[in-house]
Write an enzyme that holds these catalytic residues in place. Sequence first.
Site, PDB file in Angstrom:
ATOM      1  N   LYS A 263       0.836  -1.196   0.000  1.00 40.57           N
ATOM      2  CA  LYS A 263       0.000   0.000   0.000  1.00 40.57           C
ATOM      3  C   LYS A 263       0.876   1.253   0.000  1.00 40.57           C
ATOM      4  O   LYS A 263       0.583   2.228  -0.681  1.00 40.57           O
ATOM      5  CB  LYS A 263      -0.886  -0.040   1.251  1.00 40.57           C
ATOM      6  CG  LYS A 263      -1.839   1.109   1.355  1.00 40.57           C
ATOM      7  CD  LYS A 263      -2.723   0.951   2.562  1.00 40.57           C
ATOM      8  CE  LYS A 263      -2.182   1.660   3.784  1.00 40.57           C
ATOM      9  NZ  LYS A 263      -2.084   3.112   3.652  1.00 40.57           N
ATOM     10  N   ARG A 264       1.959   1.167   0.730  1.00 40.66           N
ATOM     11  CA  ARG A 264       2.866   2.325   0.803  1.00 40.66           C
ATOM     12  C   ARG A 264       3.470   2.658  -0.561  1.00 40.66           C
ATOM     13  O   ARG A 264       3.673   3.813  -0.883  1.00 40.66           O
ATOM     14  CB  ARG A 264       3.986   2.074   1.818  1.00 40.66           C
ATOM     15  CG  ARG A 264       3.639   2.564   3.214  1.00 40.66           C
ATOM     16  CD  ARG A 264       4.792   2.360   4.168  1.00 40.66           C
ATOM     17  NE  ARG A 264       5.105   0.936   4.318  1.00 40.66           N
ATOM     18  CZ  ARG A 264       4.403   0.104   5.081  1.00 40.66           C
ATOM     19  NH1 ARG A 264       3.377   0.550   5.773  1.00 40.66           N
ATOM     20  NH2 ARG A 264       4.728  -1.166   5.169  1.00 40.66           N
TER      21      ARG A 264
END
Length: 507
Positions: A263-264
Site C-alpha cells: 500500500k505504501r
Amino acid sequence: MSDQKRVRVRFAPSPTGGLHLGGVRTVLFNYLFARHHQGDFILRIEDTDQTRYVEGAEQYILDCLSWCGLIPDERPQSGGEYGPYRQSERKHLYAQYAKQLIDNGHAYYAFDTPAELEQMRNSVANFRYDHSSRTQLRNSLTLSADEVSRLLEGDTPYVVRIKMPEDQVVSFTDAIRGEITFETSQVDDKVLLKADGMPTYHLAVVVDDYLMKITHAFRGEEWLPSAPVHLLLWEYLGWKDAMPQWAHLPLILKPDGHGKLSKRDGDRLGFPVYAMNWLDPRTGELTKGFRELGFLPQAFVNMLAMLGWNDGTDQEIFTLEELIEKFSLDRVSKAGAKFDFEKAKWFNAEWIKRLPVDELLPAVKNVLAQHNVTHTNDAYIEQVLRLVHDRLTFINDFWQQASFFFVAPQQYDLDAVKPRWSEQKTAYFNKLATCFEALQSWDAAGLETVFKELAAEDNLKTGEVMLPFRIMLVGGKFGPQVFDIAALLGKNKTLDRIAKALTLIRE
Ligand code: GLU
C-alpha cells in the site's frame, strides 16, 4: 483425489483492512477456476485473530467482490451447507481437533506466560519455540502429567502447539511450482489454539478446508513457509487423502520488480493498491481505490487476470466469460508479476472504448451528478459518450473531455486565437452564424459544407477558422470533430457560443 469430486475453492480473507489488488487476484483465480470446472466458490472469513479484527472490513470485502462481479456461491451472509462461514462462529469446532492432536502426541499444551516468552526472546538470540528449546520450557512435554492436570483444572492459561518433528523431510506438489520440499527442523512449533480458545490460522485453515470439502486451495506465495505445518496437520488428523491441491500464486511486485507491492508503494508512486476506497475506522485514514479513481470493474478484473497468467497467445483483452473458458493453472507463472500502472490505465481505456455506451451510462451519470448536471436525458449523454469514449482513460475524465456538451465553457483559450485574429475572420463568423441560423436541417456533414464553402468564398483556409470555431464551442484546443460537436450542441447553443466568443476575442 478422484476426478469426479466436485471442485470447491475458497477465498479466505482476514477482515483486517482494505483489500489489496493481490487479494482480488486471488479471488479472481478462485472464481475462474470454480466456474471453469462448474464448481463452488466459497467466501470464508478468517476472523480468529480478535486483535487484528477491524470493524467494517468484512462488508468492505463483500462490496469489493460485488463491484468486481465475483460473487461467491457460499458466504457468511447467505449461508450454505458447510456454514457457518465466519471462523469466529465456528470456535466450538476446533478444540476437539487440537485435543486429538495432543492425544496422538503431535501437539502439546504450553503454559509459558507472555512475560516468560518475552524474557526468553530478550536473553536468547533468535529464540524460537521449537524442538531444541521446548525441552527447557513449561509445557506438557516437560511437566509431569499431574502438574499438567493441575494447571488445566486450575484454569491456567495455555496454548496448544504443534510438535514439529526434529528431522523429517516433508513435501507436496504445488499446482504452479511443482514439488516443494521442507525440512521440519527448520520450522518452529506453531501455536494451534490460543489462550482465548480461538484457533490460529494454521489449525483453522486445515480444519475448515477439510470440513468444507475444499478441493483446491489458492493463496499467496507468502504462505508457502506455513505449508509444512499444514501438511503435517492434514497427516496427523488422518485426512491426508482429502488434502486440497495447493497452488501458491506468484506475488504482485513493485513496478521496479523489487519486492512485493505494498500500500505504501501506491502512496509513494501515486496509484491505488486497494480495490475500492478504504476508510480505516481506527485511524480515519482514507486509502484510495481503483473504483473511485474511475476504473471499470471489467478492466480491473482483466488487468488482474494478466498479472501472472496468460492464455499462451498475445491476447490481452478478455471478458470474464472468456477468462472462465480459458483459465487454467498451468498457465499461471511461477515468477512474480510486476505491477505497471500505465498498463492498468491502458486496460481501462480499452474497456471504455469497447463497452456499449449504455453500459457506461450509470458511471457517467455519476460523474455528471458530481458536477451538478442532473437534468440531461440519457439519449443525449449516450450521443456525447459515442463522441468522446475513445478519449477517456478513466470514466472521471468524462467531465474534462465533455463538460462543454452540458455547460457553456467557463474559460476560453483566447491566446490561441487572438494573435492571428483579423476583421476578415470576424466577418466570416458573422456570416457563418447567419447561414447556420437559416439552415433547415442540422447535421455534421451539412455544417461542414457550409463552413468550408464560406471559407472558400472569403479566401480563408479552412484551417485558419477551424481552430477558432473549436475554441468558441469548447473553450480549448481539444475534443472530438468540431462539426460533430456543433451538430450535437444544436443550433441555439452553437450560435450563442459563436456570438459570446466573438465578443471576447474582440475585447
Ligand atoms: N486468512 C489468510 C489470509 O488472509 C488466508 C490464507 C489462505 O487462503 O489460506 O491471507
